[in-house]
Design an enzyme around this catalytic site. Structure first.
Site: not given
Ligand SMILES: *Cc1c(COP(=O)(O)O)cnc(C)c1O
Length: 423
Positions: A15, A140, A240, A269
């Site tokens: 970014y 997101y 997610d 993550k």
């Molecule tokens: C960080 C994140 C993503 C994307 O993961 P990356 O490993 O950065 O591609 C997708 N969804 C959520 C909720 C996130 O916090």
């Protein structure tokens, strides 16, 4: 050129412009929750490398797992081949989630892409052409094309890509607050299901905490209702949990607050304890069976580095470490310190809202023009904070020392007090 000069000349940061208009700090090493800079400064880590370093850095058990695996097999393609670490990891994920079918891939965004594709395949296998998704405002889900297109269309950083992205349906996000009434948003959701269920393959949500789209904590009742509606209309519920997973909200997965299970889950993550890039898309047995037994027959996706053995071995070690620790107690303790220490921010003139859950503490400012100023102040005072627009937030490793956590919150608050108001 020094390596920092090389960085400035050639390296694009996330970014950011090239060269970066804001200061980039040179890190030489990490240990536990400390970040060591080339300048000799030491920072307390308040970000846990974007939700990932849940045990802190350089944990001897995680380091050992990687060292051991690198001698055996650093990588092997996953097409047509199996290996022990991937099998063991998949079983651990099945045990943790109660779900069944595991697709190991290389980043969170990719796991979201795979989740969306899987939902479309599932509907197709049932003879339905459903190519749209329902998503929440303020969501997101990642930076790749499919993931971007289910991020909040107004507030996200992706609106500049215009019609490159496909259009989906967005529904009103539940009000802020774990205990807030969300009847109104549930009504909107019901209406959207009624109106669009014939087009939508899945409803994708970040359970309980919407992350990068606004750090918004909401009522589990909303998720409960979402589960009911998804079941009623045979729309897949995609949770997610890339950010929230592995204990960040106080439970292993945030959907547990609503006592539900998704049809599809994405994690990333914290999966490898912040060591390596890896994510997973996990489905119920029903979803994988319906696709596998249909004419389509296969999940058409296969990253080169999927199920990388190094990443799998460190993920296995990280999950073991988590389960044998008192993580729930630690996170609860972190939550009560955040609750107590953040109170002092409520009274400040520039502050709009203060909220926290689990290992996450958030101060929302009224204005988004102070992020850099806050970051600079915190760094100067020994804390690594990277605010995002109006949001000054911290996500800490579960192993953080109490005194360090108190320093983090005090420094966040002092940084706001220190702001010289523009105008
Ligand atoms: C960080 C994140 C993503 C994307 O993961 P990356 O490993 O950065 O591609 C997708 N969804 C959520 C909720 C996130 O916090």
């Amino acid at each position: 050129m020094t390596w920092l000069e090389l960085d400035k000349e050639y390296v694009w940061h996330p970014y950011n412009s090239l060269p970066s208009k804001t200061k980039i700090l040179p890190v030489i090493s990490t240990n536990k929750t400390s970040i060591f800079l080339e300048t000799g400064e030491v920072l307390i880590d308040a970000m846990s490398s974007w939700w990932s370093a849940i045990h802190g850095y350089n944990h001897p058990k995680l380091n050992d797992a990687l060292k051991k695996q690198v001698e055996i097999m650093p990588h092997i393609m996953f097409g047509g081949l199996a290996h022990e670490q991937a099998s063991l990891l998949s079983k651990k994920l099945v045990d943790l989630t109660g779900l069944h079918s595991i697709f190991l891939c290389d980043s969170g965004s990719v796991s979201v892409e795979v989740a969306l594709k899987t939902a479309i395949l599932y509907q197709k296998a049932k003879g339905l052409k459903k190519y749209k998704f329902l998503a929440l405002e303020h969501s997101y889900h990642g930076d790749t094309l499919g993931a971007m297109s289910v991020c909040d269309p107004q507030n996200s950083m992706h609106s500049i890509y215009g019609s490159y992205m496909s259009e989906h349906i967005f529904t009103k996000a539940p009000k802020l607050g774990f205990f807030s009434n969300c009847e109104e948003e549930i009504k909107v959701l019901e209406d959207n299901f009624e109106k669009y269920h014939k087009e939508i393959a899945g409803f994708i949500v970040e359970p309980i905490v919407q992350g990068a789209g606004g750090m918004r904590i909401y009522n589990p009742q909303y998720l409960k209702k979402a589960r009911e509606l998804c079941t009623k209309y045979d729309v897949l519920l995609i949770a997610d949990e890339i950010a929230t997973g592995f204990g960040h909200t106080g439970l292993m997965f945030a959907y547990e607050h609503a006592d539900i299970k998704p049809d599809i889950l994405t994690i990333g993550k914290g999966l490898t304890g912040g060591y390596m890039t890896m994510a997973a898309m996990i489905t119920t047995r029903n979803v994988s069976e319906i696709i596998s037994n249909s004419e389509i027959g296969v999940l058409m996706h296969g990253p080169t580095f999927m199920a990388n053995p190094l990443a799998c071995s460190v993920a296995n070690a990280s999950i073991d470490l988590l389960l044998e620790s008192n993580w729930q107690e630690n996170v609860k303790n972190i939550e009560s310190i955040f609750s107590a220490e953040l109170k002092a921010a409520k009274e400040l003139k520039l502050v709009k809202d203060v909220r926290n859950i689990g290992a996450i503490g958030i101060i929302e400012l009224k204005d988004d023009s102070y992020a850099q100023e806050v970051q600079d102040y915190c760094v100067k005072n020994g804390v690594w904070i990277r605010p995002f627009g109006k949001l000054i937030y911290s996500i800490v490793a579960y192993t953080i020392k109490e005194e360090d956590l108190r320093i983090i919150v005090k420094t966040m608050i002092n940084a706001i007090k220190n702001i010289k108001e523009k105008k």
